[in-house]
Design an enzyme around this catalytic site. Structure first.
Site, PDB file in Angstrom:
ATOM      1  N   TYR A 170     158.748 -26.864  24.013  1.00  0.00           N
ATOM      2  CA  TYR A 170     158.100 -25.528  24.013  1.00  0.00           C
ATOM      3  C   TYR A 170     158.694 -24.652  22.924  1.00  0.00           C
ATOM      4  CZ  TYR A 170     155.374 -26.897  28.117  1.00  0.00           C
ATOM      5  OH  TYR A 170     154.408 -27.469  29.227  1.00  0.00           O
ATOM      6  N   GLU A 171     157.815 -23.785  22.406  1.00  0.00           N
ATOM      7  CA  GLU A 171     158.095 -22.811  21.159  1.00  0.00           C
ATOM      8  C   GLU A 171     159.101 -22.030  21.560  1.00  0.00           C
ATOM      9  OE1 GLU A 171     155.508 -19.802  18.585  1.00  0.00           O
ATOM     10  OE2 GLU A 171     154.615 -21.272  19.656  1.00  0.00           O
ATOM     11  N   SER A 172     159.531 -21.476  22.885  1.00  0.00           N
ATOM     12  CA  SER A 172     160.338 -20.678  23.290  1.00  0.00           C
ATOM     13  C   SER A 172     161.611 -21.273  23.116  1.00  0.00           C
ATOM     14  CB  SER A 172     160.267 -20.303  24.539  1.00  0.00           C
ATOM     15  OG  SER A 172     160.100 -21.369  25.621  1.00  0.00           O
ATOM     16  N   GLY A 173     161.946 -22.720  22.720  1.00  0.00           N
ATOM     17  CA  GLY A 173     163.227 -23.295  22.645  1.00  0.00           C
ATOM     18  C   GLY A 173     163.498 -24.302  23.723  1.00  0.00           C
TER      19      GLY A 173
END
Length: 250
Positions: free
Chosen positions: A52-55
């Site tokens: 996911y983009e948040s890491g």
């Protein structure tokens, strides 16, 4: 024999989940892509690596995350890295197999708009925006798109190119220096479209059960081409529907 009842959205989510295989590294968008990816991990691909983009890398949520910032992603991940590392080291370096995206508008060459409907300076609707989707579309090995199909969403030319698909035809990605293959599969509530290998234009390759070519054509904003060998998606199984509904209700 009792007929299994399911909605068009459920068929779409299950078809999208089936498109994912074990061991793939998948950059997952929130919404329909996240539903499909989490269903695939539950059903047939437990070693699917959800990113996911948040890491969050290797997230294993037991419910659908509300956003990329949902704490369940970090709590269940194999690792959590900073956003700059995620994009610089993992995404842009070509380490992610599939980008799984949604779209507000999609055109015949798989270009995605999530920015505005209408003119950019004076839009009829301002959409959520790009987020990491342009980089995902540019750098993942390939891109899967899952979205509902209508003439409003499937247009001849998007109002704004947020994420490049195949540009205005095959060869545009190479000209722009984009690493990945771009959209290879588009899964909707009506069927499946894939790019023509000679032109890059999306063509209908599969219908969902009970759907006709005329229905898909009526929901498409360009003159739809149909593959010579048009298949029909297998209907959902009891196990798939049960897993999907449990996931949504969690």
């Amino acid at each position: 024999m009792t007929t299994l009842e399911y909605s068009a959205d459920e068929m779409m989510s299950i078809a999208a989940a089936r498109a994912l295989g074990g061991g793939q590294r998948v950059f997952v968008g929130i919404g329909l892509p996240s539903t499909a990816a989490n269903l695939a991990r539950r059903m047939h691909a437990p070693d699917l690596v959800l990113i996911y983009e948040s890491g969050a890398i290797g997230a294993k949520p037991d419910r659908l995350p509300a956003s990329i910032g949902d704490g369940i992603l970090a709590d269940t991940a194999d690792a959590v890295v900073g956003v700059p590392e995620m994009f610089n080291y993992w995404l842009q370096a070509g380490r992610i197999d599939i980008g799984f995206l949604g779209a507000a508008q999609l055109d015949r060459y798989g270009n995605i708009n999530t920015t505005v409907i209408g003119a950019y300076a004076d839009p009829a609707v301002r959409l959520p925006g790009a987020g990491g989707a342009p980089e995902i579309a540019a750098s993942c090995g390939e891109v899967f798109v899952v979205t509902r199909q209508s003439k409003r969403s499937f247009v001849d030319r998007v109002d704004f190119v947020t994420s490049v698909g195949h540009g205005r035809g095959l060869g545009d990605r190479a000209r722009l220096g984009l690493r990945g293959a771009g959209p290879t599969t588009v899964i909707t509530d009506l069927g499946v479209l894939r790019p023509d290998p000679e032109t890059g234009e999306l063509i209908l390759t599969a219908l969902h059960p009970g759907v006709t070519v005329d229905q898909v054509a009526a929901a498409t904003g360009w003159e739809l081409r149909v593959a010579a060998e048009l298949s029909v998606t297998a209907p959902p199984t009891v196990a798939e529907l049960s897993a999907l509904r449990t996931l949504r209700e969690a």
